[in-house]
Design a protein around this motif. Structure first.
Motif, mmCIF file in Angstrom:
data_model
loop_
_atom_site.group_PDB
_atom_site.id
_atom_site.type_symbol
_atom_site.label_atom_id
_atom_site.label_comp_id
_atom_site.label_asym_id
_atom_site.label_seq_id
_atom_site.Cartn_x
_atom_site.Cartn_y
_atom_site.Cartn_z
ATOM 1 N N THR A 46 9.901 -9.032 -25.582
ATOM 2 C CA THR A 46 10.410 -7.747 -25.098
ATOM 3 C C THR A 46 11.885 -7.821 -24.711
ATOM 4 O O THR A 46 12.534 -6.790 -24.541
ATOM 5 C CB THR A 46 9.592 -7.284 -23.878
ATOM 6 N N ALA A 47 12.413 -9.028 -24.590
ATOM 7 C CA ALA A 47 13.819 -9.195 -24.207
ATOM 8 C C ALA A 47 14.747 -9.269 -25.418
ATOM 9 O O ALA A 47 15.968 -9.337 -25.264
ATOM 10 C CB ALA A 47 13.983 -10.450 -23.351
ATOM 11 N N VAL A 48 14.179 -9.277 -26.624
ATOM 12 C CA VAL A 48 14.991 -9.361 -27.836
ATOM 13 C C VAL A 48 15.735 -8.043 -28.047
ATOM 14 O O VAL A 48 15.156 -6.956 -27.931
ATOM 15 C CB VAL A 48 14.112 -9.682 -29.056
ATOM 16 N N THR A 49 17.023 -8.128 -28.367
ATOM 17 C CA THR A 49 17.856 -6.943 -28.564
ATOM 18 C C THR A 49 18.406 -6.909 -29.991
ATOM 19 O O THR A 49 18.274 -7.871 -30.759
ATOM 20 C CB THR A 49 19.028 -6.940 -27.574
ATOM 21 N N GLY A 50 19.053 -5.803 -30.299
ATOM 22 C CA GLY A 50 19.694 -5.693 -31.601
ATOM 23 C C GLY A 50 20.791 -6.726 -31.790
ATOM 24 O O GLY A 50 21.021 -7.201 -32.904
ATOM 25 N N LEU A 51 21.468 -7.081 -30.701
ATOM 26 C CA LEU A 51 22.496 -8.121 -30.769
ATOM 27 C C LEU A 51 21.891 -9.450 -31.204
ATOM 28 O O LEU A 51 22.513 -10.196 -31.979
ATOM 29 C CB LEU A 51 23.183 -8.255 -29.412
ATOM 30 N N ASP A 52 20.694 -9.759 -30.712
ATOM 31 C CA ASP A 52 20.039 -11.012 -31.095
ATOM 32 C C ASP A 52 19.794 -11.061 -32.598
ATOM 33 O O ASP A 52 20.044 -12.088 -33.253
ATOM 34 C CB ASP A 52 18.715 -11.166 -30.338
ATOM 35 N N PHE A 53 19.311 -9.960 -33.160
ATOM 36 C CA PHE A 53 19.064 -9.940 -34.604
ATOM 37 C C PHE A 53 20.382 -9.959 -35.383
ATOM 38 O O PHE A 53 20.459 -10.545 -36.471
ATOM 39 C CB PHE A 53 18.233 -8.715 -34.983
ATOM 40 N N ALA A 54 21.412 -9.319 -34.842
ATOM 41 C CA ALA A 54 22.718 -9.361 -35.499
ATOM 42 C C ALA A 54 23.259 -10.785 -35.544
ATOM 43 O O ALA A 54 23.873 -11.204 -36.537
ATOM 44 C CB ALA A 54 23.698 -8.439 -34.777
ATOM 45 N N GLN A 55 23.033 -11.541 -34.488
ATOM 46 C CA GLN A 55 23.466 -12.938 -34.482
ATOM 47 C C GLN A 55 22.688 -13.774 -35.495
ATOM 48 O O GLN A 55 23.254 -14.664 -36.141
ATOM 49 C CB GLN A 55 23.308 -13.507 -33.066
ATOM 50 N N LEU A 56 21.396 -13.492 -35.639
ATOM 51 C CA LEU A 56 20.631 -14.172 -36.685
ATOM 52 C C LEU A 56 21.170 -13.814 -38.071
ATOM 53 O O LEU A 56 21.242 -14.671 -38.960
ATOM 54 C CB LEU A 56 19.153 -13.792 -36.586
ATOM 55 N N ALA A 57 21.538 -12.554 -38.243
ATOM 56 C CA ALA A 57 22.108 -12.132 -39.524
ATOM 57 C C ALA A 57 23.413 -12.878 -39.798
ATOM 58 O O ALA A 57 23.697 -13.257 -40.941
ATOM 59 C CB ALA A 57 22.339 -10.628 -39.521
ATOM 60 N N LEU A 58 24.201 -13.114 -38.741
ATOM 61 C CA LEU A 58 25.452 -13.840 -38.913
ATOM 62 C C LEU A 58 25.182 -15.291 -39.326
ATOM 63 O O LEU A 58 25.875 -15.842 -40.195
ATOM 64 C CB LEU A 58 26.258 -13.801 -37.619
#
Length: 353
Positions: A46-58
């Protein structure tokens, strides 16, 4: 018209000339990796944010950048093009995660929607009934179809008041899909040479280093957006992205250029340039409204001669509207230039009085 020709010429030169930047690439990769992996992945979902997924994309784009360079160095053109296309998609998804507050929930809902299809092999093998698979998946949440890449790009540009994401999709991603990923007529015809011979190795449909430029631009673009979100320095990423994005030669432009080069010899090109200079001199000597019919006739004759030399494999009905468009555009451009040249002379007497 002259501005369009200059723009195309600059694009081709930038896309074909070398652009060494080894030291800056090392700095960009090191800074981007630190930016994407400086924090551990949240243990609470529940603490995962869009920024976290953007960093994975990077992180994925950084990996794709390396793979694309390896493919280009070993002259694996098809692999390089496919890797570059994945880089665009990953970059756009990462940017979308940054600018869409519901990105995490939408990504999870899309995963739930695709899960029955991913597990279909169990049903086909007779291990688990399809109804049982769907029943189990429904307990995970409500499924939802994820936006297509074009829609994501449009949302990114709307959120940033820009046009880069859509331009990246329309200018490169769509063409790379058409020529390399999907089994379209154009991709299959790449196995027919200009001499109408069939070949196992497809003809070249993209500049050799274009996939590298594209992967580099995606790294800089996504890293710069993430840096701005976390209040980190982004100037290095922005300069890197812009430097490489301007050097990506679209596959369509490369293919058209090859076709023109095959049809027009150096002598033909010189003759067309000479003819264009004559028409330009004539237009410059005539003011707006002066012998307008003659000016239009000269322009149409020039375009007719160009099309005749190109020997385009297209019906006349498809070419005529394009000729009409360029004739109107060039005449309007010259009228504007003439008015701009004449305005100082008209204003001078009034100022003297």
């Amino acid at each position: 018209m002259k501005h369009a020709i200059l723009t195309i010429g600059r694009t081709v030169l930038r896309g074909t000339l070398p652009y060494p930047d080894v030291l800056r690439r090392v700095r960009v990769r090191r800074s981007a990796r630190d930016l994407a992996a400086r924090d551990p992945w949240p243990q609470d979902d529940t603490a995962v944010t869009g920024l976290d997924f953007a960093q994975l994309a990077l992180l994925r784009v950084l990996s794709l950048q390396q793979e694309t360079r390896r493919a280009v160095r070993s002259r694996q053109r098809e692999a390089a093009a496919l890797l570059a296309r994945v880089s665009i998609e990953t970059c756009i998804v990462g940017l979308w995660c940054l600018h869409n507050p519901d990105a995490v929930s939408k990504l999870r809902a899309a995963e739930i929607k695709t899960m029955p299809a991913m597990l279909a092999f169990l049903s086909s093998a007779g291990l688990i009934p399809d109804t049982l698979i769907r029943q189990a998946v429904r307990t995970l949440g409500e499924p939802e179809k994820l936006l297509d890449v074009r829609s994501m790009a449009a949302q990114i540009d709307a959120a940033t008041s820009g046009s880069l994401a859509v331009a990246l999709y329309d200018g490169v991603y769509r063409h790379a899909s058409h020529y390399f990923t999907h089994a379209t007529s154009s991709s299959l015809l790449r196995h027919v040479t200009s001499g109408h011979r069939r070949t196992v190795r497809p003809v070249k449909s993209w500049a050799r280093r274009a996939p590298v430029r594209l992967a580099d631009a995606c790294v800089g673009l996504l890293a710069g957006a993430i840096a701005e979100r976390v209040s980190a320095p982004a100037a290095l990423f922005v300069r890197y992205a812009e430097g490489h994005a301007w050097r990506v030669l679209p596959p369509m432009l490369f293919t058209m250029g090859k076709g023109v080069a095959r049809r027009i010899s150096i002598a033909d090109a010189l003759q067309i340039v000479k003819r264009a200079q004559e028409v330009r001199a004539y237009l410059a000597s005539a003011g707006p409204g002066e012998a307008s019919q003659d000016r239009e006739t000269h322009l149409r004759d020039l375009y007719e001669e160009l099309i005749l030399r190109l020997d385009l494999d297209a019906p006349r009905e498809a070419i005529q509207p394009i000729i009409d468009h360029f004739v109107v555009m060039v005449l309007a451009e010259w009228d504007t230039d003439f008015a701009n040249r004449a305005s100082p002379a008209l204003v001078a007497p009034a100022n003297e009085t």
